[in-house]
Design a protein around this motif. Structure first.
Motif, short mmCIF file in Angstrom:
data_model
loop_
_atom_site.label_atom_id
_atom_site.label_comp_id
_atom_site.label_asym_id
_atom_site.label_seq_id
_atom_site.Cartn_x
_atom_site.Cartn_y
_atom_site.Cartn_z
N SER A 77 38.33 33.28 13.94
CA SER A 77 39.75 32.90 14.01
C SER A 77 40.35 32.88 12.62
O SER A 77 39.63 32.74 11.63
N GLU A 78 41.66 33.01 12.60
CA GLU A 78 42.38 32.89 11.33
C GLU A 78 42.54 31.39 11.09
O GLU A 78 43.08 30.68 11.96
N PHE A 79 42.12 30.89 9.95
CA PHE A 79 42.05 29.45 9.73
C PHE A 79 43.37 28.75 10.04
O PHE A 79 43.39 27.72 10.73
N ALA A 80 44.48 29.32 9.56
CA ALA A 80 45.77 28.64 9.72
C ALA A 80 46.21 28.54 11.18
O ALA A 80 47.08 27.74 11.52
N LYS A 81 45.61 29.39 12.04
CA LYS A 81 46.01 29.37 13.46
C LYS A 81 44.89 28.80 14.35
O LYS A 81 45.03 28.76 15.57
N ALA A 89 25.18 31.82 5.05
CA ALA A 89 25.13 30.80 3.99
C ALA A 89 25.33 31.41 2.60
O ALA A 89 25.67 30.69 1.66
N PHE A 90 25.11 32.73 2.48
CA PHE A 90 25.07 33.34 1.15
C PHE A 90 26.40 33.92 0.70
O PHE A 90 26.51 34.42 -0.41
N LEU A 91 27.42 33.91 1.58
CA LEU A 91 28.69 34.56 1.19
C LEU A 91 29.87 33.93 1.91
O LEU A 91 29.69 33.29 2.94
N PRO A 92 31.09 34.09 1.34
CA PRO A 92 32.26 33.57 2.04
C PRO A 92 32.57 34.44 3.25
O PRO A 92 32.48 35.67 3.18
N GLY A 93 32.92 33.82 4.38
CA GLY A 93 33.10 34.58 5.63
C GLY A 93 34.53 34.55 6.09
O GLY A 93 34.91 33.71 6.93
N THR A 94 35.31 35.48 5.58
CA THR A 94 36.73 35.54 5.93
C THR A 94 36.90 35.69 7.45
O THR A 94 36.22 36.51 8.07
N TYR A 95 37.77 34.90 8.03
CA TYR A 95 38.06 34.78 9.47
C TYR A 95 36.95 34.05 10.24
O TYR A 95 37.05 33.90 11.45
N MET A 96 35.92 33.63 9.54
CA MET A 96 34.95 32.67 10.11
C MET A 96 34.63 31.67 8.98
O MET A 96 33.48 31.31 8.75
N ALA A 97 35.69 31.27 8.29
CA ALA A 97 35.53 30.54 7.02
C ALA A 97 34.73 29.25 7.18
O ALA A 97 33.85 28.94 6.37
N ILE A 98 35.03 28.51 8.24
CA ILE A 98 34.37 27.20 8.41
C ILE A 98 32.90 27.41 8.77
O ILE A 98 32.02 26.69 8.28
N TYR A 99 32.62 28.39 9.62
CA TYR A 99 31.23 28.64 10.01
C TYR A 99 30.39 29.00 8.79
O TYR A 99 29.33 28.41 8.57
N TYR A 100 30.84 29.97 8.00
CA TYR A 100 30.06 30.40 6.84
C TYR A 100 29.88 29.23 5.85
O TYR A 100 28.81 29.02 5.30
N ILE A 106 34.94 42.02 1.89
CA ILE A 106 34.09 42.78 2.82
C ILE A 106 34.01 42.07 4.18
O ILE A 106 34.21 42.69 5.23
N THR A 107 33.76 40.75 4.18
CA THR A 107 33.68 40.05 5.47
C THR A 107 35.05 40.07 6.14
O THR A 107 35.14 40.15 7.37
N GLY A 108 36.10 40.03 5.33
CA GLY A 108 37.46 40.09 5.89
C GLY A 108 37.71 41.41 6.61
O GLY A 108 38.28 41.44 7.70
N GLN A 109 37.23 42.51 5.98
CA GLN A 109 37.43 43.82 6.62
C GLN A 109 36.60 43.92 7.91
O GLN A 109 37.08 44.38 8.94
N MET A 110 35.36 43.48 7.85
CA MET A 110 34.47 43.59 9.02
C MET A 110 34.98 42.71 10.18
O MET A 110 35.04 43.14 11.32
N GLN A 111 35.32 41.48 9.84
CA GLN A 111 35.64 40.50 10.89
C GLN A 111 37.12 40.53 11.28
O GLN A 111 37.46 40.30 12.44
N GLY A 112 37.97 40.87 10.30
CA GLY A 112 39.41 40.91 10.58
C GLY A 112 39.80 42.06 11.48
O GLY A 112 40.72 41.96 12.28
N SER A 113 39.03 43.18 11.40
CA SER A 113 39.39 44.36 12.17
C SER A 113 39.32 44.09 13.66
O SER A 113 40.01 44.74 14.45
N LEU A 148 39.75 40.96 14.98
CA LEU A 148 40.35 39.65 15.27
C LEU A 148 41.42 39.74 16.36
O LEU A 148 41.42 38.97 17.30
N ASN A 149 42.32 40.74 16.24
CA ASN A 149 43.40 40.82 17.22
C ASN A 149 42.89 41.15 18.61
O ASN A 149 43.27 40.55 19.59
N THR A 150 41.92 42.09 18.67
CA THR A 150 41.33 42.44 19.98
C THR A 150 40.67 41.21 20.58
O THR A 150 40.83 40.90 21.76
N ALA A 151 39.89 40.49 19.72
CA ALA A 151 39.13 39.35 20.22
C ALA A 151 40.07 38.25 20.71
O ALA A 151 39.87 37.64 21.76
N THR A 152 41.18 38.03 19.97
CA THR A 152 42.09 36.95 20.33
C THR A 152 42.77 37.24 21.67
O THR A 152 42.92 36.36 22.50
#
Ligand SMILES: NC(=O)c1ccc[n+]([C@@H]2O[C@H](COP(=O)([O-])OP(=O)(O)OC[C@H]3O[C@@H](n4cnc5c(N)ncnc54)[C@H](OP(=O)(O)O)[C@@H]3O)[C@@H](O)[C@H]2O)c1
Length: 267
Positions: free
Chosen positions: A94-98, A142-153, A251-258, A260-264
């Motif tokens: 998810s996008e953190f702000a939403k 645990a080893f990297l920031p996870g854009t669009y799964m920020a809290i989980y990472y 990189i995580t943003g590109q992988m996970q963000g692509s 996001l809209n379909t998943a939502t």
């Protein structure tokens, strides 16, 4: 009870398979999760297949009072725990702000607070016995920031940092602390986290939860500190040390963000 091990999140996935491998090694078990039926069936199967005693406790571990009740109940069941496996956890794309705050709050409570609280509750008994094993399930997240799964990472980065420090504090006590870092693994995680469509979670060659559990149990028994499951994941964990963290977040943003809209739109 014979060298009892408490496993959280034992109703499916890696926790379910950890119960299988621990029972096969002769450990009595205390299985904890919210769903009672899969754990009852697992108890029957394990007690049938191995000379072990299996207790089940269905509980929502996001609640502090429930964790305290679980601890009090286990104290009435016989000898102190030999092992504690903090495995229960979940993620969310998810996008953190939403994002739904209630879901994020539950994730923080389960992935971080419950794991820390249960460690604090059970460690003194293990130290007093002069033996014990704690295994906390983190992730390659645990080893990297996870854009669009920020809290989980971030929650898994906490698990890694906490457990590594704890392992050092426990030196000489007979108790060890192990961080297990699986990469994407076949389980219910993908559906719960809404990440089925992300390429690195959607690979038919993903390791089985059974393989991850066997690897984790062996590391825990040896008292290893931090273990990453599988060669590709080991390479990834190492590579995160070489790249700038901003680039990793991109990189995580590109992988996970692509996706996001379909998943939502599917939820
Ligand atoms: N699968 C992966 O790709 C992957 C990769 C790296 C790390 N991990 C980590 O591995 C661990 C196990 O996940 P999994 O892949 O086996 O996923 P899973 O199949 O979804 O299992 C999660 C377990 O946690 C339990 N759980 C969830 N919320 C709970 C709550 N509030 N209170 C008590 N128990 C709760 C679930 O049982 P109930 O619903 O019955 O409560 C279930 O038994 C997690 O920490 C996860 O972050 C997974």
């Amino acid at each position: 009870m014979a060298k009892p091990i408490l496993i959280t999140g034992a109703s499916s996935g890696i926790g379910y398979e950890l119960a299988q491998v621990c029972a096969a090694h002769g450990h009595d078990l205390i299985l904890v999760a919210r769903r009672e039926e899969p754990m009852k069936a697992l108890k029957a199967q394990l007690e049938d297949a191995h000379p072990v005693q299996v207790l089940t406790y269905h509980a929502d571990l996001t609640c502090a009072a429930t964790r305290q009740q679980l601890f009090a109940w286990t104290q009435t069941q016989g000898q102190p725990l030999y092992g504690l496996i903090n495995n229960a956890g979940f993620g969310d794309l998810s996008e953190f702000a939403k994002a739904d705050w209630a879901k994020l709050d539950a994730m923080l409570q389960l992935n971080i607070v419950a794991l820390t609280h249960l460690s604090r509750l059970y460690l003194p008994g293990m130290i007093a016995q002069g033996q014990g094993r704690i295994m906390n399930v983190a992730s390659t997240a645990a080893f990297l920031p996870g854009t669009y799964m920020a809290i989980y990472y971030a929650s898994k980065a906490y698990v890694l940092s906490f457990t590594e420090a704890l392992a050092t504090e426990l030196k000489g006590t007979g108790v060890t602390a192990t961080t297990l870092c699986p990469g994407p693994t076949h389980s219910e995680f993908q559906d719960r986290a809404n990440v089925r469509d992300i390429a690195w979670f959607n690979d038919s060659k993903l390791p089985t939860a059974a393989a991850v559990a066997a690897f984790g149990y062996s590391a825990m028994e040896k008292g290893q500190r931090t273990v990453v499951h599988g060669t590709p994941n080991k390479v990834l964990a190492f590579a995160t040390r070489l790249l700038p963290r901003k680039q990793l977040a991109n990189i995580t943003g590109q992988m996970q963000g692509s996706t996001l809209n379909t998943a939502t739109t599917k939820t």
